[in-house]
Design a protein around this motif. Structure first.
Motif, short mmCIF file in Angstrom:
data_model
loop_
_atom_site.label_atom_id
_atom_site.label_comp_id
_atom_site.label_asym_id
_atom_site.label_seq_id
_atom_site.Cartn_x
_atom_site.Cartn_y
_atom_site.Cartn_z
N ALA A 119 0.83 -1.21 0.00
CA ALA A 119 0.00 0.00 0.00
C ALA A 119 0.86 1.25 0.00
N ALA A 120 1.95 1.22 0.78
CA ALA A 120 2.84 2.38 0.85
C ALA A 120 3.63 2.54 -0.45
N LEU A 121 4.05 1.42 -1.06
CA LEU A 121 4.76 1.49 -2.33
C LEU A 121 3.86 2.11 -3.41
N LYS A 122 2.61 1.72 -3.42
CA LYS A 122 1.65 2.29 -4.36
C LYS A 122 1.49 3.79 -4.11
N GLY A 123 1.39 4.18 -2.84
CA GLY A 123 1.29 5.60 -2.50
C GLY A 123 2.53 6.37 -2.91
#
Length: 250
Positions: free
Chosen positions: A197-201
């Motif tokens: 989720a953080a990588l996508k963000g």
């Protein structure tokens, strides 16, 4: 889209997922340019306040100059607890600051957006006698397999990625900006660790990453997911950075 508007829809991801600057920058600048708690700082292209934070934590008065309303408002929301923080609508070429009012002029990741000739003139105007300029940004590394895969993904899906890379700001360009003064360069190590989720963000915080509704958005996210699961360890992946700090006078 105007450069000043490119991040208007990316503010939340920018705040959550962009890398901060190593705290070691502050003692380095104390030695290199005489930074103290009394130094008055102008942070040009301050965005959401990431580059202002180390100086605020040091006790400095910081004038954050930012043309993008959404990013400027977010910085005010996040940093209002610091009595020395002021966010002003302005640009590198026209900061709105009084003449000879600033001891240390800082420009973080935004430097590559500036008209550098006009910016150098403005920096000379707002700087006090012997004022220093600090340019700094986090250069994401692409040496390890995951990092190389992410770089390839950006070249495949990024709308204008090659034009946005900070490593395009070369030594000759920096030398011209600081002339006739000498550039002093220092490198710090930095890193971020992400779940998916953080990588996508982190990806979507970049102005060149297609957003939801774009024809290639779904393919890009699927490619990112495949990349993550190929290289994750215990559900995490890691970005390595070199934080480049350039100091001099203009």
């Amino acid at each position: 889209m105007k450069n000043t508007e490119r991040f208007s829809t990316r503010v939340d991801n920018y705040v959550k997922y962009r890398p901060h600057y190593p705290v070691a920058i502050i003692p380095y600048l104390a030695t290199e340019v005489g930074l103290t708690r009394d130094t008055i700082v102008a942070d040009i292209g301050a965005g959401t306040g990431i580059s202002a934070q180390p100086f605020l934590d040091n006790g400095n008065k910081v004038y954050a100059i930012e043309p993008n309303a959404e990013m400027r408002e977010k910085s005010q929301q996040l940093l209002q607890r610091y009595p020395g923080f002021s966010a002003l609508a302005g640009a590198a070429e026209h900061t709105t600051l009084p003449a000879a009012s600033i001891d240390l002029i800082v420009a973080g990741t935004a430097f590559h957006w500036f008209d550098q000739t006009a910016t150098a003139t403005e920096f000379r105007r707002i700087g006090r006698k012997d004022a220093h300029v600090v340019l700094m940004w986090n250069v994401r590394q692409a040496e390890l397999p995951f990092e190389k895969g992410y770089e390839k993904l950006l070249h495949q899906f990024g709308t204008d990625y090659k034009d946005m890379q900070h490593r395009n700001v070369g030594t000759s360009q920096l030398a011209a900006f600081f002339q006739p003064d000498t550039i002093h360069e220092k490198t710090f190590q930095n890193a971020q660790i992400f779940d998916f989720a953080a990588l996508k963000g982190r990806l979507l915080s970049s102005s060149y990453a297609p957003e939801k509704g774009h024809p290639v958005y779904e393919d890009m996210i699927k490619a990112l997911e495949d990349l993550f699961w190929k290289y994750q360890e215990q559900g995490m992946v890691k970005f390595h950075y070199e934080t480049k700090v350039y100091t001099g006078k203009v």
